[in-house]
Design a protein around this motif. Structure first.
Motif, PDB file in Angstrom:
ATOM      1  N   LEU A   1     -17.068   4.503  -2.590  1.00  9.32           N
ATOM      2  CA  LEU A   1     -15.628   4.230  -2.606  1.00  9.32           C
ATOM      3  C   LEU A   1     -14.953   4.836  -3.844  1.00  9.32           C
ATOM      4  CD1 LEU A   1     -13.603   2.751  -0.796  1.00  9.32           C
ATOM      5  CD2 LEU A   1     -13.971   0.686  -2.168  1.00  9.32           C
ATOM      6  N   GLN A   2     -15.749   5.171  -4.857  1.00 13.29           N
ATOM      7  CA  GLN A   2     -15.198   5.740  -6.096  1.00 13.29           C
ATOM      8  C   GLN A   2     -14.335   6.980  -5.867  1.00 13.29           C
ATOM      9  OE1 GLN A   2     -18.256   6.461  -8.976  1.00 13.29           O
ATOM     10  NE2 GLN A   2     -18.553   4.300  -9.449  1.00 13.29           N
ATOM     11  N   PRO A   3     -14.865   8.008  -5.174  1.00 10.95           N
ATOM     12  CA  PRO A   3     -14.039   9.210  -4.984  1.00 10.95           C
ATOM     13  C   PRO A   3     -12.791   8.949  -4.153  1.00 10.95           C
ATOM     14  CG  PRO A   3     -16.046   9.348  -3.680  1.00 10.95           C
ATOM     15  CD  PRO A   3     -16.204   8.176  -4.582  1.00 10.95           C
ATOM     16  N   ILE A   4     -12.862   7.996  -3.227  1.00 14.83           N
ATOM     17  CA  ILE A   4     -11.700   7.680  -2.391  1.00 14.83           C
ATOM     18  C   ILE A   4     -10.622   7.007  -3.239  1.00 14.83           C
ATOM     19  CG2 ILE A   4     -10.888   6.266  -0.445  1.00 14.83           C
ATOM     20  CD1 ILE A   4     -13.614   6.787   0.876  1.00 14.83           C
ATOM     21  N   LEU A   5     -11.026   6.093  -4.121  1.00 15.73           N
ATOM     22  CA  LEU A   5     -10.071   5.446  -5.029  1.00 15.73           C
ATOM     23  C   LEU A   5      -9.388   6.502  -5.901  1.00 15.73           C
ATOM     24  CD1 LEU A   5      -8.736   3.038  -6.448  1.00 15.73           C
ATOM     25  CD2 LEU A   5     -10.799   2.819  -7.856  1.00 15.73           C
ATOM     26  N   SER A   6     -10.178   7.427  -6.418  1.00 16.02           N
ATOM     27  CA  SER A   6      -9.638   8.499  -7.265  1.00 16.02           C
ATOM     28  C   SER A   6      -8.598   9.327  -6.511  1.00 16.02           C
ATOM     29  CB  SER A   6     -10.789   9.398  -7.735  1.00 16.02           C
ATOM     30  OG  SER A   6     -10.315  10.425  -8.560  1.00 16.02           O
ATOM     31  N   GLU A   7      -8.918   9.722  -5.294  1.00 12.06           N
ATOM     32  CA  GLU A   7      -7.992  10.528  -4.492  1.00 12.06           C
ATOM     33  C   GLU A   7      -6.729   9.744  -4.126  1.00 12.06           C
ATOM     34  OE1 GLU A   7      -8.363  14.056  -3.228  1.00 12.06           O
ATOM     35  OE2 GLU A   7      -9.307  13.688  -5.157  1.00 12.06           O
ATOM     36  N   LYS A   8      -6.893   8.448  -3.842  1.00 14.32           N
ATOM     37  CA  LYS A   8      -5.731   7.610  -3.502  1.00 14.32           C
ATOM     38  C   LYS A   8      -4.774   7.518  -4.696  1.00 14.32           C
ATOM     39  CE  LYS A   8      -6.799   6.187   0.706  1.00 14.32           C
ATOM     40  NZ  LYS A   8      -5.990   6.658   1.859  1.00 14.32           N
ATOM     41  N   LEU A   9      -5.317   7.405  -5.909  1.00 13.61           N
ATOM     42  CA  LEU A   9      -4.479   7.327  -7.101  1.00 13.61           C
ATOM     43  C   LEU A   9      -3.713   8.629  -7.316  1.00 13.61           C
ATOM     44  CD1 LEU A   9      -6.866   5.430  -9.550  1.00 13.61           C
ATOM     45  CD2 LEU A   9      -4.833   4.526  -8.424  1.00 13.61           C
ATOM     46  N   VAL A  10      -4.369   9.757  -7.040  1.00 14.47           N
ATOM     47  CA  VAL A  10      -3.684  11.054  -7.138  1.00 14.47           C
ATOM     48  C   VAL A  10      -2.531  11.098  -6.144  1.00 14.47           C
ATOM     49  CG1 VAL A  10      -3.889  13.553  -6.774  1.00 14.47           C
ATOM     50  CG2 VAL A  10      -5.679  12.337  -8.003  1.00 14.47           C
ATOM     51  N   GLU A  11      -2.771  10.640  -4.931  1.00 14.87           N
ATOM     52  CA  GLU A  11      -1.729  10.636  -3.894  1.00 14.87           C
ATOM     53  C   GLU A  11      -0.545   9.764  -4.308  1.00 14.87           C
ATOM     54  OE1 GLU A  11      -3.436   9.410  -0.174  1.00 14.87           O
ATOM     55  OE2 GLU A  11      -4.940  11.012  -0.219  1.00 14.87           O
ATOM     56  N   LEU A  12      -0.837   8.606  -4.911  1.00 10.87           N
ATOM     57  CA  LEU A  12       0.230   7.697  -5.350  1.00 10.87           C
ATOM     58  C   LEU A  12       1.115   8.355  -6.402  1.00 10.87           C
ATOM     59  CD1 LEU A  12      -1.671   4.291  -5.722  1.00 10.87           C
ATOM     60  CD2 LEU A  12       0.063   4.849  -4.016  1.00 10.87           C
TER      61      LEU A  12
END
Length: 331
Positions: A91-102
């Motif tokens: 889930l780490q890389p997904i959290l990272s990508e979601k924060l970039v999107e935000l």
């Protein structure tokens, strides 16, 4: 190639491009926020409600903002279901990508410059947020690019504001247009625009008062400044940047809401980001106001004003994850 491998490879590659300024400037937030997240992901062996609750608390504690965190948690839950994720590490890389999107949004983070002649940039914000220092750093930045710069001392209200701007002008090597303390700020702006036109200036940077005792007066004053500038330069001001102190956390968000649409904001400058462990406020501001963060202050030196880059920001925070992902990908 699997979904996770592709994502990890992408993040590891982007993290290698992060500048040392972003890494160093975000050290406090990284130590306080990311270390907690990393501890959670390594300690918990499964993704359950306890895991989500703890992650939620960490994000809110970093000033990401309650509404933003709730939406983010919903997205993470959906991603877990869709990709059948069981290991928290996935889930780490997904959290990272979601924060970039935000953080990214649709707006361009670059400053809007006049295509023909004088560019006028107006700076607004309450006292003590680093507005004058930001103007000085911005003047240095433009001058380093070979542009002719002029400063306008429009904060005629605060004692010492004009002198502070003059000090920066002397340091950077640019002139300051001023009047006596207590003068009409709109009159200062008129003089500054005329001087900028006569001298063939490329960029005029305008300081304004930041008093909050009477919000109505402040907004009326800004409206008057706008009218004067627009009368002399029809498409100006090209940018109206709200300067916020990142160390004040949620208070910065309330200040941004106060200025809001009435000040015609086009972008934000977050100062003292290197001095706070709550860098998540960047995400909260971006989400709740839908105004792009254009610059961040990552130190006290003259060249420590950086163009904000959402990927640099997130990958500077999650650099340790990214390097571990890179090792995984190579294996």
């Amino acid at each position: 190639m699997s979904f996770f491998r592709k994502l990890k490879e992408s993040i590891a590659s982007k993290a290698e491009q992060v500048t040392s300024k972003f890494k160093d400037g975000l050290a406090k937030t990284r130590d306080a926020f990311v270390d907690k997240v990393e501890d959670l992901f390594s300690r918990r062996k499964k993704i359950d409600e306890d895991f989500y609750e703890e992650l939620e608390e960490i994000l809110i504690g970093a000033d990401v903002g309650v509404n933003t965190v709730m939406n983010l948690m919903d997205e993470l839950r959906a991603a877990v279901r869709k990709n059948k994720i069981e290991d928290p590490n996935d889930l780490q890389p997904i959290l990272s990508e979601k924060l970039v999107e935000l953080l990214r949004g649709e707006e361009n983070n670059e400053l809007r410059m006049s295509g023909n002649g004088l560019t006028v940039i107006l700076f607004v914000g309450v006292n003590g947020v680093g507005k004058t220092t930001t103007i000085g750093k911005m003047a240095h930045r433009f001058k380093s690019q070979g542009k002719k710069v002029l400063l306008a001392a429009g904060d005629t209200f605060r004692a010492g504001a004009i002198e502070q701007l003059e000090t920066w002008g002397a340091r950077v090597g640019v002139d300051v247009i001023k009047q006596q303390s207590g003068s009409d700020p709109a009159a200062v702006m008129f003089d500054a625009v005329q001087a900028a036109k006569n001298r063939g200036v490329d960029v005029l940077l305008c300081d304004t008062a930041g008093r909050l005792q009477n919000k109505v007066n402040l907004m009326e004053e800004l409206a008057k400044i706008y009218r004067v500038i627009q009368r002399e330069v029809p498409d100006a001001p090209h940018e109206t940047l709200l300067v916020l102190d990142a160390t004040t956390g949620q208070n910065a968000l309330s200040q941004a809401k106060m200025f809001g649409d009435k000040a015609g904001l086009t972008g934000l400058v977050l100062t003292k980001l290197d001095g706070t462990a709550k860098g998540g406020i960047v995400i909260a501001i971006r989400q709740e106001l839908n105004i792009p963060v254009k610059f961040v202050g990552l130190g006290e030196k003259m060249d420590d004003l950086e163009v904000f880059d959402s990927e640099q920001f997130v990958h500077a925070l999650f650099g340790k994850w990214a390097s571990e992902m890179g090792e995984e990908v190579k294996e």
